[in-house]
Design a protein around this motif. Sequence first.
Motif, PDB file in Angstrom:
ATOM      1  N   ARG A 244       0.871  -1.185   0.000  1.00  0.00           N
ATOM      2  CA  ARG A 244       0.000   0.000   0.000  1.00  0.00           C
ATOM      3  C   ARG A 244       0.903   1.228   0.000  1.00  0.00           C
ATOM      4  NH1 ARG A 244      -5.107   1.694   2.088  1.00  0.00           N
ATOM      5  NH2 ARG A 244      -5.006   3.608   3.297  1.00  0.00           N
TER       6      ARG A 244
ATOM      7  N   VAL B 221      -2.000 -13.700  -2.082  1.00  0.00           N
ATOM      8  CA  VAL B 221      -1.452 -12.347  -2.091  1.00  0.00           C
ATOM      9  C   VAL B 221      -1.198 -11.895  -0.649  1.00  0.00           C
ATOM     10  CG1 VAL B 221      -3.775 -11.393  -2.371  1.00  0.00           C
ATOM     11  CG2 VAL B 221      -1.824  -9.968  -2.854  1.00  0.00           C
ATOM     12  N   VAL B 222      -0.019 -11.297  -0.446  1.00  0.00           N
ATOM     13  CA  VAL B 222       0.405 -10.895   0.891  1.00  0.00           C
ATOM     14  C   VAL B 222       0.675  -9.403   0.916  1.00  0.00           C
ATOM     15  CG1 VAL B 222       2.168 -11.177   2.686  1.00  0.00           C
ATOM     16  CG2 VAL B 222       1.623 -13.079   1.180  1.00  0.00           C
ATOM     17  N   SER B 223       0.258  -8.746   1.997  1.00  0.00           N
ATOM     18  CA  SER B 223       0.689  -7.372   2.198  1.00  0.00           C
ATOM     19  C   SER B 223       1.117  -7.199   3.653  1.00  0.00           C
ATOM     20  CB  SER B 223      -0.428  -6.380   1.854  1.00  0.00           C
ATOM     21  OG  SER B 223       0.122  -5.073   1.799  1.00  0.00           O
TER      22      SER B 223
ATOM     23  N   GLN C 254      -5.593  -3.984   3.850  1.00  0.00           N
ATOM     24  CA  GLN C 254      -6.649  -4.913   3.416  1.00  0.00           C
ATOM     25  C   GLN C 254      -7.232  -4.490   2.083  1.00  0.00           C
ATOM     26  OE1 GLN C 254      -9.948  -5.495   5.955  1.00  0.00           O
ATOM     27  NE2 GLN C 254      -8.742  -6.122   7.715  1.00  0.00           N
TER      28      GLN C 254
ATOM     29  N   GLN D 237      -5.864  -3.050  -0.393  1.00  0.00           N
ATOM     30  CA  GLN D 237      -5.013  -3.425  -1.514  1.00  0.00           C
ATOM     31  C   GLN D 237      -5.083  -4.938  -1.754  1.00  0.00           C
ATOM     32  OE1 GLN D 237      -4.222  -0.716   0.569  1.00  0.00           O
ATOM     33  NE2 GLN D 237      -4.789   0.442  -1.250  1.00  0.00           N
ATOM     34  N   ILE D 238      -5.204  -5.716  -0.659  1.00  0.00           N
ATOM     35  CA  ILE D 238      -5.344  -7.167  -0.821  1.00  0.00           C
ATOM     36  C   ILE D 238      -6.681  -7.484  -1.504  1.00  0.00           C
ATOM     37  CG2 ILE D 238      -5.537  -9.366   0.402  1.00  0.00           C
ATOM     38  CD1 ILE D 238      -3.633  -8.289   2.509  1.00  0.00           C
ATOM     39  N   ARG D 239      -7.748  -6.814  -1.052  1.00  0.00           N
ATOM     40  CA  ARG D 239      -9.061  -7.024  -1.695  1.00  0.00           C
ATOM     41  C   ARG D 239      -8.983  -6.626  -3.169  1.00  0.00           C
ATOM     42  NH1 ARG D 239     -11.740 -10.555   1.397  1.00  0.00           N
ATOM     43  NH2 ARG D 239     -11.849  -9.867   3.565  1.00  0.00           N
TER      44      ARG D 239
ATOM     45  N   GLY E 121      -5.824 -14.093   0.694  1.00  0.00           N
ATOM     46  CA  GLY E 121      -4.952 -13.012   1.126  1.00  0.00           C
ATOM     47  C   GLY E 121      -4.389 -13.246   2.511  1.00  0.00           C
TER      48      GLY E 121
ATOM     49  N   LEU F 254      -2.727 -10.666   5.450  1.00  0.00           N
ATOM     50  CA  LEU F 254      -2.278  -9.341   5.869  1.00  0.00           C
ATOM     51  C   LEU F 254      -1.395  -9.503   7.095  1.00  0.00           C
ATOM     52  CD1 LEU F 254      -2.344  -6.201   5.957  1.00  0.00           C
ATOM     53  CD2 LEU F 254      -4.359  -6.399   7.415  1.00  0.00           C
TER      54      LEU F 254
ATOM     55  N   LEU G 172      -9.263 -13.964   3.973  1.00  0.00           N
ATOM     56  CA  LEU G 172      -8.145 -13.055   4.258  1.00  0.00           C
ATOM     57  C   LEU G 172      -7.686 -13.325   5.698  1.00  0.00           C
ATOM     58  CD1 LEU G 172      -8.141  -9.216   3.451  1.00  0.00           C
ATOM     59  CD2 LEU G 172      -6.616 -10.327   5.058  1.00  0.00           C
TER      60      LEU G 172
END
Lengths: 312, 249
Positions: B9, B60-62, B69, B71-73, B83, B85, B199
């Motif tokens: 992000r 996908v990981v952030s 969240q 950006q993951i969504r 996802g 987070l 997530l």
Amino acid sequence: MAILVYAEHDNKELKKATLNTVTAASKIGGDIVVLVAGFGCEGVAEQAAKVAGVSKVLCASNPAFEHQLAENVAKLVVSLAGDYSHIIAPATTTGKNLLPRVAALLDVNMLTDVIAVIDAETFERPIYAGNAIATVKNTESKKVITVRTTAFDAAPAEGGAASIEQVSVGEDADAGKSKFVREELAKSDRPELTAAEIVVSGGRALGSGENFTKYIEPLADKLGAAMGASRAAVDAGYVPNDLQVGQTGKIVAPNLYIAAGISGAIQHLAGMKDSKVIVAINNDPEAPISQVADYFLEGDIFTVLPELTSKL
Amino acid sequence: MKALVAVKRVVDYNVKVRVKADNTGVDLTNVKMSINPFDEIAVEEAVRLKEAGVVSEIVVVSIGPKEAQEQIRGAMALGADRGILVETTDTVYPLQVAKILKAIAQAEGADIILLGKQAIDDDSNQTGQMLAALLDVGQATFASQVKVDGGSVYVTREIDGGLQTVQLSLPAVITTDLRLNEPRYAKLPNIMKAKKKPLEEKKPEDYGVSTATNIQIVKVTPPAERKAGVKVKSVDELVDKLRNEAKVI
């Protein structure tokens, strides 16, 4: 304290980026040792030994290093790292590919694209596409950094008399993780973009690759300049992507930068706003490029560029 | 095979950031945040590999604040399946990010790991290379083309003089350059579906990683202002100024 400088070269010629990096190293203070890793790169080691300020050159010639694959070269650098407080390389695609791998293997964080050396552990680097300058203190046990070559003058290529030491490399030089397949290098007789004194760049307004040939090239040739481009021109396929100037392309700081038909997006400005003199030619007087241009000529690039070329 | 994609992000690329008056950083209050553009390209590439039948699942990981969240969504709306987070309000430096990603890559058994070549906020261009080093796998940075063939991946890289193609055995880490692909837009039904995708929420400590580092920002300052320029009226005037005033030709 000694500093290991990773040399930028193509196995034949020492690149100017190395000379800028030697200057950055000299500002840190300490013995400067240049590492030439490649294959059949003994000639490059001899060139490096002549660079003023270099105290020793390490030459590691092995087929595994021919294309400077990071997996192989990082192992080599780490094996030599014990003797050095700083490991530095130019922030070229080679340096950016290699040094973070080295840093992680040494379990240290590193700094990319350093533009000024304050002291042996304090450096300046641009962030947010050059819209802010961070002063950063790095107290890691080893300082690993890449330096922005345009921010440091080139060290004299002659005048030094360093000794050359061959680095013996074991049979495990090839880490076995990657293989070189092929390379397609753009051929150009013009000066290298990042090292040129004058750069002539074109943007989307050129409209086609033919127009780059017709309008930008003659001006670049007349000035002995390198040719550059905005991302829009590269994405549109007018010119190859290694000509892209900007945050994600090349960073240039020539004496004269001529931006023709380039609006001046933040990302483009990040790559050229440290140029000494900026000229913008654009039919839009409100284009953001006008805010950084020393001389702004409002007009149609298709009439202005030929006229400018003929009057030089 | 499984693909792992890391997304960050960051301030939207169109925002011109301002340095805070006290020189502690840039002002990010009420500024539009987005997925880092290079990471969007990484997500797109993973989705294309899935569409081609090469990849079966995309994780996908952030790593960042709770709001990451979004950006993951966003990545899920483009086609990612799940996802993770890793929530922290600390600034996490590339080595620590790489350590967290290493733990996740190993736990997930990821074969192909995609990251952007750099984040447009700190402009570091380090995380992918560091992750490859920690995993002891091959790396292909600045990718403009990716082809998976059996146990290998062929990646064309953008290098200073042109293009270079390398072959890596899998698993491998690939960092994306601008010209790898053009990311698709999320469609409304996919945005709705993304809200139902799983997530997982974690902390850096869950992976045994501390966010402490030996890198300290002393101060952040605005770049030197350029002197206001002048408008010239003709080519003759421009040539004259360049010759006699600026003396650059």
